[in-house]
Design an enzyme around this catalytic site. Structure first.
Site, PDB file in Angstrom:
ATOM      1  CG  ASP A 145      47.878  36.308  29.543  1.00  0.00           C
ATOM      2  OD1 ASP A 145      47.086  35.915  30.431  1.00  0.00           O
ATOM      3  OD2 ASP A 145      47.806  35.944  28.361  1.00  0.00           O
ATOM      4  CB  ILE A 146      47.378  36.381  35.715  1.00  0.00           C
ATOM      5  CG1 ILE A 146      45.915  36.780  35.503  1.00  0.00           C
ATOM      6  CG2 ILE A 146      48.219  37.535  36.241  1.00  0.00           C
ATOM      7  CD1 ILE A 146      45.155  36.952  36.798  1.00  0.00           C
ATOM      8  CE1 TYR A 187      32.679  34.417  31.941  1.00  0.00           C
ATOM      9  CE2 TYR A 187      30.282  34.255  32.083  1.00  0.00           C
ATOM     10  CZ  TYR A 187      31.471  34.846  32.476  1.00  0.00           C
ATOM     11  OH  TYR A 187      31.467  35.867  33.402  1.00  0.00           O
ATOM     12  CB  ALA A 221      32.056  24.798  32.246  1.00  0.00           C
ATOM     13  CE  LYS A 261      33.911  34.423  35.409  1.00  0.00           C
ATOM     14  NZ  LYS A 261      35.097  35.099  36.001  1.00  0.00           N
TER      15      LYS A 261
END
Ligand code: NAP
Length: 245
Positions: A53-54, A149, A151, A153
């Protein structure tokens, strides 16, 4: 020349199309995602996989270890990992403020922090010339309903601009590709309702949905030598949908 290409979210959708394209061109690819079985059954020839999980520091350190063991350096870093948070566990709370806090936190970890942490961890291992490529969204330009979502991006854009200035002297370009509606991914968690699909396609100028290949080809070109003077750009791949119809 064979390049070392790290692709987060490389097991499905856009990331998988990216992995297949680079591998077909003779590059070595490292696929990163949380579900090991998805990465292993992706079937990309010669791919190295790293499950983690990055959105957290530990997962990112795991990727760095694999990069050091298997690659030694990175020529192209593609950030495909992310999503709109709709598939992640809900807050379980009935308190509206808790729900908002959860949604924004999930989106920023999934889309922003994942890309920033992986970049910062690998920055010194990127070759000259090298490439860093982010995947944003049409939502960054138009909103996404709640804004969370979109924001998360949009936050990638100024980060990419700062990074382009920072890494430019090393011959590294940094760009963002912002897709519109793309089919054949796990983004929507299942089939999109026909009415919604028709509406999304109706927004395009060319009357069709995007494919993972559309986005992958753009990223592949940005990673090419021919795109060496293209940096700090946000390239929209959406059939004209952002302009409206
Ligand atoms: N499909 C669209 O219409 C569309 C439009 C605009 C932008 N995008 C963006 O395009 C990118 C690729 O999405 P997609 O459409 O190809 O959907 P997808 O098939 O769901 O791909 C997302 C990938 O990211 C991985 N991932 C998510 N969170 C992660 C984390 N914390 N750590 C590691 N890996 C993680 C997922 O694998 P695991 O679940 O196994 O971790 C999955 O392989 C995303 O950033 C998405 O926001 C998609």
């Amino acid at each position: 020349m064979t390049r070392n290409v790290v692709i987060s979210g490389g097991g499905t959708g856009i990331g998988l199309a990216v992995a297949r394209l680079f591998a077909a061109g003779g590059d070595r690819v490292l696929l990163v995602g949380r579900r090991r079985e998805v990465l292993e059954r992706a079937g990309v020839p010669g791919a190295v996989v790293c499950a983690g999980d990055i959105s957290g520091v530990e997962g990112v350190r795991g990727v760095v270890r694999v990069v050091d063991e298997e690659f030694g350096g990175v020529d192209v870093l593609v950030h495909g990992a992310g999503g709109n948070g709709g598939l992640e566990p809900s807050s379980g709370s009935s308190d509206p403020l808790e729900v908002v806090s959860h949604e924004w936190g999930v989106n920023f970890r999934s889309n922003t922090l994942s890309a920033v942490l992986l970049t910062e961890a690998l920055k010194e291992r990127i070759s000259s010339p090298g490439r860093v490529l982010f995947v944003s969204s049409i939502a960054a330009f138009r909103g996404s309903g709640s804004g969370a979502y979109a924001a998360s991006k949009a936050a990638l854009h100024p980060y990419a601009h700062d990074l382009a200035r920072q890494l430019g002297p090393r011959g590294i370009t940094v760009n963002v590709v912002a897709p519109g509606y793309v089919e054949d991914t796990e983004f929507f968690g299942g089939p999109v309702a026909e009415e919604r699909r028709e509406r999304l396609i109706g927004e395009t100028s060319n009357g069709r949905a995007g494919t993972p290949g559309d986005v992958a080809e753009t990223l592949h070109w940005l990673a090419s030598a021919g795109a060496g003077h293209v940096t700090s750009q946000v390239v929209q791949v959406n059939g004209g949908a952002e302009r409206g119809h």
